[in-house]
Design an enzyme around this catalytic site. Structure first.
Site, short mmCIF file in Angstrom:
data_model
loop_
_atom_site.label_atom_id
_atom_site.label_comp_id
_atom_site.label_asym_id
_atom_site.label_seq_id
_atom_site.Cartn_x
_atom_site.Cartn_y
_atom_site.Cartn_z
N ASP A 179 -138.24 -11.73 -22.38
CA ASP A 179 -137.85 -10.73 -23.37
C ASP A 179 -138.83 -10.93 -24.52
O ASP A 179 -138.68 -11.86 -25.31
CB ASP A 179 -136.41 -10.94 -23.84
CG ASP A 179 -135.95 -9.82 -24.77
OD1 ASP A 179 -136.81 -9.25 -25.46
OD2 ASP A 179 -134.75 -9.52 -24.82
N HIS A 180 -139.86 -10.07 -24.58
CA HIS A 180 -140.94 -10.32 -25.54
C HIS A 180 -140.46 -10.31 -26.98
O HIS A 180 -141.11 -10.85 -27.87
CB HIS A 180 -142.10 -9.34 -25.34
CG HIS A 180 -141.78 -7.93 -25.71
ND1 HIS A 180 -141.28 -7.02 -24.80
CD2 HIS A 180 -141.89 -7.27 -26.88
CE1 HIS A 180 -141.10 -5.86 -25.40
NE2 HIS A 180 -141.46 -5.98 -26.67
N HIS A 242 -133.04 -6.78 -25.45
CA HIS A 242 -133.54 -7.11 -26.78
C HIS A 242 -132.43 -7.32 -27.80
O HIS A 242 -132.39 -8.34 -28.49
CB HIS A 242 -134.48 -6.01 -27.27
CG HIS A 242 -135.66 -5.76 -26.40
ND1 HIS A 242 -136.27 -6.76 -25.68
CD2 HIS A 242 -136.37 -4.63 -26.13
CE1 HIS A 242 -137.29 -6.27 -25.01
NE2 HIS A 242 -137.36 -4.98 -25.26
#
Length: 489
Positions: A179-180, A242
């Site tokens: 999950d950047h 996110h």
């Protein structure tokens, strides 16, 4: 100061000619190289269906880093890159890949350390994982780690099937679900703000906080992602991963240590504490939205249903606002509001903590006063600000609001970009800011319930104009509790 420790590894990227690899992965790997975390003992294999020579592939990699690279380093850097055309469904392709992997392991003294990055359509994840095991690519003396891009499934059932398939080749400690957002510096700063400041942590509970707001607002529409997005929607695309990851970092209890297992345990405990609404109550807690054309400028801001590769009758949500409640001792009674959407008035990602104001006002009611709020802005500007009331200079006790804010200069321009951070963490075996399966499963349980509720009691869409702050129902969600959204701009 960060200690520079050279890492030794072979990184194999499935989808090596794709957009993600060129825009994010190769620049991230170069930054690690330029900083000394990768030097002599590393190699990268790019795979895709296209036929390319090593030379053409290296030219592609060089082009992807031209704007950030020291020109004197480019040729040496790209010399560590190799390409093989690959059919993920073909056994022979994996045998060719195995031979090249073993050859590079010997050439660069890689000690059998291998990272497999799946930067391609999720429909192939199962096949690749099983083949990596059956054809011996994970049978080495070093470590073997699998990095996976979202989405991880489409619902709980499909996510479980995918996880079971990956489990045939990799154990949970070897799977790095990216999950950047968790790689962003200000997101990771949440833990420091809380746990490195006892004063703040002492206030971080339902005795002192009235509500919490997490916003991920986007100014752009779906752009060229219409086909993908129409099968996803804001709830799957942003909330399931996110937003819930950010929320879990903000609300989790004090961990025993900063070790990955302790932090993950607290995140999972927090996610389990969320109240899952009954199907008939979903619309009381979660608001879907879809952007329409802007009547003042329909040419610039067209409707979602007019976007390329979108069903003209689509009911896919491009916006979601929600109210989360927790039955934990720390957060019981504190509403956690979330919102995310496309084609909103501005781009902003922020966390807002509003503190209670339940003391009698000692000052004149005509004084301008605000509630104390701590605002952590993640994008587009990275900042931390505290809104407080102070005395106006001069005679008399007249107050006015002011903001104590970190300056832009305090943000290190050399701070790692999100993908640089997640790749480096994987190289080091640090899974703290990756999603554990338990987190994924709990988030899908909630998302599946929300979709079930929306399907049972559908909302008329579209319901907000492009360039606005979202549907009016999102404002009403907070108004009925006596709150309002922190301004986007």
């Amino acid at each position: 100061m960060t200690t520079i420790k050279e890492e030794t590894t072979l990184i194999t990227i499935f989808g090596g000619t794709g957009d993600l690899a060129n825009r994010k992965l190769y620049p991230a790997i170069y930054r690690l190289y330029a900083k000394g975390f990768l030097k002599e003992n590393f190699a990268v294999i790019g795979t895709a269906r296209r036929q390319l020579t090593n030379e053409l592939f290296r030219q592609q990699v060089a082009s992807s880093i031209t704007s950030i690279a020291d020109k004197s380093q480019i040729q040496e850097f790209v010399s560590h890159f190799y390409y093989r055309s690959h059919d993920v469904t073909n056994q022979e392709s994996y045998k060719v890949l195995l031979d090249l992997s073993n050859e590079l392991d010997s050439k660069y003294s890689l000690k059998g350390n291998r990272i497999f990055f799946l930067a391609m359509a999720p429909t192939f994840f199962n096949e690749i994982a099983v083949r990596l095991k059956s054809e011996g690519l994970v049978d080495t003396e070093g470590y073997q780690r699998l990095m996976i891009e979202k989405p991880f499934g489409h619902n709980l059932e499909s996510a479980q099937e995918l996880n079971d398939a990956l489990g045939l080749a990799f154990n949970e400690n070897q799977i790095y679900r990216i999950d950047h957002y968790l790689g962003k510096e200000m997101v990771q700063n949440v833990s420091a703000i809380r746990f490195a400041n006892p004063m703040i942590e002492a206030l971080w509970n339902n005795r002192h906080i009235s509500n919490i707001q997490v916003t991920l607002a986007e100014e752009l529409g779906v752009e060229e992602r219409g086909g993908y997005y129409d099968n996803s929607g804001a709830l799957r695309d942003m909330f399931q991963n996110h937003i819930l990851q950010v929320v879990s970092l903000v609300l989790m209890d004090y961990p025993l240590s900063l070790d990955k297992s302790d932090i993950r345990a607290e995140k999972v405990r927090l996610l389990r504490s969320f109240d899952v609404p009954e199907v008939d109550e979903v619309n009381n807690f979660f608001v879907p939205g879809q952007y329409d054309a802007n009547p003042e400028d329909a040419t610039k801001y067209k409707a979602y249903r007019s976007e390329d590769n979108v069903d003209p009758k689509s009911t896919t949500e491009t916006f979601v606002a929600g109210k989360l409640t927790s039955h934990s001792d720390r957060w019981n009674g504190v509403p956690i509001y979330i919102r995310t959407g496309k084609r909103l008035e501005t781009k902003k990602t922020s966390i807002v903590i509003e503190f209670k104001n339940d003391r009698p006002n000692l000052f004149d009611d005509s004084n301008e006063q605000i509630s104390n709020t701590l605002v952590i802005e993640i994008a587009p500007n990275e900042s931390i600000s505290l809104n407080i009331n102070v005395k106006v200079p001069g005679q008399g006790l007249v107050t006015q609001p002011t903001v104590l804010q970190t300056s832009a200069d305090s943000v290190d321009p050399n701070a790692p970009e999100a993908y640089e951070k997640v790749i480096h963490d994987c190289l080091r075996g640090d899974a703290t800011y990756f999603s554990h399966w338990d987190e994924v499963a709990l988030s899908w349980q909630l998302v599946d319930r929300i979709y079930e509720g929306w399907a049972t009691h559908p909302t008329s869409l579209p319901n907000y104009a492009s360039g606005s702050t979202g549907p009016e129902a999102a404002n009403e969600l907070l108004a009925k509790d006596g709150f309002k959204w922190y301004p986007l701009s």
